[in-house]
Scaffold this motif. Structure first.
Motif, short mmCIF file in Angstrom:
data_model
loop_
_atom_site.label_atom_id
_atom_site.label_comp_id
_atom_site.label_asym_id
_atom_site.label_seq_id
_atom_site.Cartn_x
_atom_site.Cartn_y
_atom_site.Cartn_z
N GLY A 88 4.42 -1.21 -3.55
CA GLY A 88 3.02 -1.64 -3.44
C GLY A 88 2.21 -0.92 -2.39
N ILE A 89 2.47 0.36 -2.21
CA ILE A 89 1.65 1.10 -1.26
C ILE A 89 0.29 1.39 -1.89
N PHE A 90 -0.70 1.70 -1.04
CA PHE A 90 -2.04 2.03 -1.54
C PHE A 90 -2.08 3.53 -1.76
N ALA A 91 -1.85 3.95 -3.01
CA ALA A 91 -1.52 5.34 -3.31
C ALA A 91 -2.58 6.36 -2.90
N SER A 92 -3.85 6.04 -3.09
CA SER A 92 -4.83 7.10 -2.82
C SER A 92 -5.38 7.01 -1.40
N LEU A 93 -4.89 6.06 -0.62
CA LEU A 93 -5.27 6.03 0.79
C LEU A 93 -4.23 6.79 1.61
N THR A 94 -4.62 7.21 2.80
CA THR A 94 -3.69 7.98 3.63
C THR A 94 -2.61 7.06 4.20
N ASP A 97 -4.14 4.99 6.90
CA ASP A 97 -4.92 3.87 6.36
C ASP A 97 -4.01 2.73 5.90
N LEU A 101 -4.12 -0.96 7.38
CA LEU A 101 -4.31 -2.12 6.51
C LEU A 101 -3.21 -3.15 6.73
N ALA A 133 -2.26 11.47 1.27
CA ALA A 133 -2.36 10.29 0.44
C ALA A 133 -0.96 9.74 0.24
N GLY A 135 0.34 8.23 -2.11
CA GLY A 135 0.91 8.48 -3.43
C GLY A 135 1.65 9.79 -3.54
N ARG A 149 4.42 -0.76 7.04
CA ARG A 149 3.16 -1.48 6.86
C ARG A 149 3.35 -2.98 7.05
N ARG B 223 -11.74 -0.73 4.18
CA ARG B 223 -10.35 -0.50 3.79
C ARG B 223 -9.82 -1.69 2.98
N GLU B 230 -6.65 -0.60 -4.97
CA GLU B 230 -5.38 0.12 -5.07
C GLU B 230 -4.25 -0.75 -5.61
N ASN B 231 -4.13 -1.96 -5.08
CA ASN B 231 -3.00 -2.81 -5.47
C ASN B 231 -3.29 -4.23 -5.00
N ALA B 234 -0.33 -6.23 -3.35
CA ALA B 234 -0.02 -5.75 -2.00
C ALA B 234 -1.15 -6.12 -1.05
N SER B 364 -8.16 11.09 2.21
CA SER B 364 -7.33 12.27 2.02
C SER B 364 -7.57 12.86 0.64
N PHE B 366 -5.56 14.33 -2.84
CA PHE B 366 -4.31 14.52 -3.56
C PHE B 366 -4.06 16.01 -3.65
#
Lengths: 236, 371
Positions: A88-94, A97, A101, A133, A135, A149, B223, B230-231, B234, B364, B366
């Motif tokens: 459950g990571i936030f894929a498009s965030l660094t 980040d 979070l 990122a 992801g 996290r 954020r 995003e999820n 989570a 960021s 990809f």
């Protein structure tokens, strides 16, 4: 008195009776594991603890207070952090980040900053990937991020759902070593695993869950040695 | 400009810098709006274009909060715009009558204060509707939510069409006080609105919208919005109240759409502006296209796409009937070549920043997406 006490927990998904009178207890400073096959109700139990699903009967007591019926965001503030199944990571965030979070429920800026540094010293690879990122990380790195996290919330109890999922054996060993280290620093951990062998090898106490019921509860070493568990979950 | 300034200030800046950080962007905003007002003569073609661009930028940037940041799919933004338009014009028309005893434009401090107040009322009217539409979004996802928002937009339009004719000053006495506000002109539109708006107001509002959207996204709350996108599970697990954030996204986006609506309703030649038909599904759809083209989550992307598409509309005016074909083609090509939109989740200035100086570049990229 145990840090976490679950009594006679019943959970229904519509007509499906997913958990039938589950009782577990987690002592402070321990690693307790919940093992069992697919669909046994392991993830459901964790979700109930963090308030993601509601219980139809029973009680959940954490640090002496009932938390049943509380919302997930309230439970995080009480001190339970959940690292969900599939990471459950936030894929498009660094990566950074994601960590920030993790500390969403906290307000102490300085504490958060120093905890991020601690995460980086615990997981140096995350430091390297800080601005990438999430992801784009490998599976193992994503799992490390998920654990880091969850720790950012400064919980008293860490719920880990299948940290070995989809990872190569070598990576699984690394993850479990980290789990043990975190526990050695005083963190209480409730670990849900299909990989019963690995889970029982690091846990103090184990529960075997089958079709929504606790089938066995014992010292982890004894469980790992018992014939029933060996046959059913450890491949003979 | 202003956004970049705040992004490059270190987080632990001493007090005077914190003060500067909050004052300087606002000052720049108003200087900019004032400059636009002075530079472009009123009544010209370029004024009209700049005005359209401004309104569309506000609409796209605000919808981006819902569709881009929070990942909910709303296609009823024109409905909020309509509520803002009518809500504000009621204030300047009926409110103006109550205040001045006539329905003319008052080029006085009082007149323009009334206009600013009407913008806020328009925004708040839309806010309330945003809250009501936000509530079902707790239970609905994806396509289902889209249908609800679509239905909402249409309901607003149809309700507006059914309203009785606008009251002339001579008729005001026949209708007592507050019930006047339901006389909105029906399908013909609110045909007696006054053109209080100018480029200064428009671009002032644009700049404030951009500033708030950017500051919001760079904050902890921003954020949290992103985490919902995003999820969701989570996000809940780390303690984000996803329900509240979804509703907040709708309410906030609705406010700015309402402000855009009030600018729109008070433009030059306002008599033709506030017709229910102006706020039909096609307008909602155009705003969605702007957000998708610009890149879901990119504020400058949404602004850029809004500008580009508004100019494109002008260029294609000769072949207006085929405009939608061009839009659709553009969308198809974008989905194939750049499915994340022109900028993805990045901002324009990220493109110019070299790789080594990405200290504050928190959004960021990809790998392999190309820069």
């Amino acid at each position: 008195m145990a840090l976490l006490e679950v009594k006679d927990l019943d959970i229904h998904y519509g007509a499906i009776h997913a958990l039938k009178g589950v009782s577990i207890s987690v002592e402070e400073g321990q690693i307790v594991t919940l093992v069992g096959s697919n669909g046994a109700g392991k993830t459901t139990t964790l979700r109930a603890l963090s308030g993601l699903v509601g219980a139809s009967r029973g009680d959940i007591t954490f640090a002496g207070k009932s938390i049943r019926g509380k919302k997930p965001h309230e439970i995080v503030r009480v001190g339970i952090a959940h690292s969900p199944e599939g990471r459950g990571i936030f894929a498009s965030l660094t990566v950074r980040d994601n960590l920030e979070l993790g500390a969403y429920s906290r307000n102490d800026k300085a504490g958060i900053a120093s905890d991020i540094e601690r995460s980086f010293s615990r997981f140096p690879i995350l430091k390297e990937r800080e601005k990438q990122a999430a992801g784009t990380l490998s599976g193992g790195e994503q799992q490390m991020l998920a654990v880091a996290r969850a720790l950012m919330a400064r919980p008293k109890l860490l719920l880990l759902d299948e940290p070995s999922l989809g990872l190569a054996p070598q990576i699984v060993h690394a993850i479990f070593r980290i789990i043990r280290e975190i526990n050695a620093e005083g963190m209480t951990i409730l670990l849900v695993e299909q990989n019963a062998h690995m889970a029982l090898s690091i846990a103090n106490h184990g529960y075997v869950l089958e079709t929504g019921q606790i089938k066995m509860s014992d010292d982890a070493k004894k469980l790992a040695a018992s014939d029933e568990v060996r046959k059913a979950y450890l491949g003979g | 400009m202003a956004e970049k300034l705040s992004a490059e200030t270190p987080p632990n800046a001493p007090a005077p810098r914190v003060f500067l950080r909050s004052i300087v962007p606002v000052a720049i905003v108003f200087a900019f709006a004032f400059a636009v007002q002075l530079a472009i003569p009123s009544g010209t073609y370029s004024e009209k274009i700049l005005f359209d661009i401004g309104v569309n930028v506000i609409l796209a940037v605000s919808l981006n909060i819902v569709n881009g940041l929070t990942g909910q799919f709303s296609i009823g933004h024109a409905g909020f715009m309509a509520l803002g338009a009518y809500g504000s014009i009621v204030v300047t028309y009926y409110g103006g009558y109550a205040l001045f005893g006539d329905v003319l434009r008052h080029d006085t401090v009082a007149g323009y204060s009334l206009y600013v107040a009407s913008m806020i009322v328009g925004g708040l009217t839309a806010c309330l509707a945003g809250y009501i539409v936000g509530l079902p979004s707790l239970r609905l996802r994806g396509d289902y939510l889209a249908i609800v928002t679509l239905g909402f937009g249409e309901i607003i339009r149809v309700l507006l069409q059914a309203t009785p004719a606008v009251l002339y000053p001579s008729e005001m006495q026949e209708v007592p006080g507050i019930s006047r506000i339901f006389h909105l002109g029906g399908a013909l539109g609110f045909s007696h609105g006054q053109s209080y708006n100018s480029l200064g107001f428009t671009w002032g509002a644009v700049a404030i919208t951009l500033l708030i959207a950017y500051r919001l996204r760079e904050s902890t709350h921003g954020r949290a919005f992103l985490s919902v996108r995003e999820n969701e599970i989570a996000a809940e697990a780390i303690g984000v109240n996803t329900t509240r954030y979804k509703v907040n996204a709708f309410v906030l986006a609705a406010f700015f759409a309402g402000v855009a609506g009030s600018l729109f309703a008070h433009q030059l030649g306002a008599g033709t502006a506030s017709r229910p038909e102006e706020f039909n599904f096609m307008r909602s759809f155009e705003i969605v296209i702007m957000v998708v083209l610009g890149g879901m989550g990119s504020i400058s992307g949404a602004a850029l796409a809004a500008t580009t598409l508004t100019l494109l509309t002008e260029v294609l005016r000769e072949v207006q009937d085929y405009r939608l074909i061009a839009y659709s083609l553009l969308l198809i090509i974008m989905m194939i070549v750049r499915p994340k939109g022109m900028l993805g989740t990045r901002e324009i200035w990220h493109l110019f920043r070299s790789r080594r100086s990405t200290v504050n570049n928190r959004r960021s990229t990809f790998t392999g997406e190309g820069a």
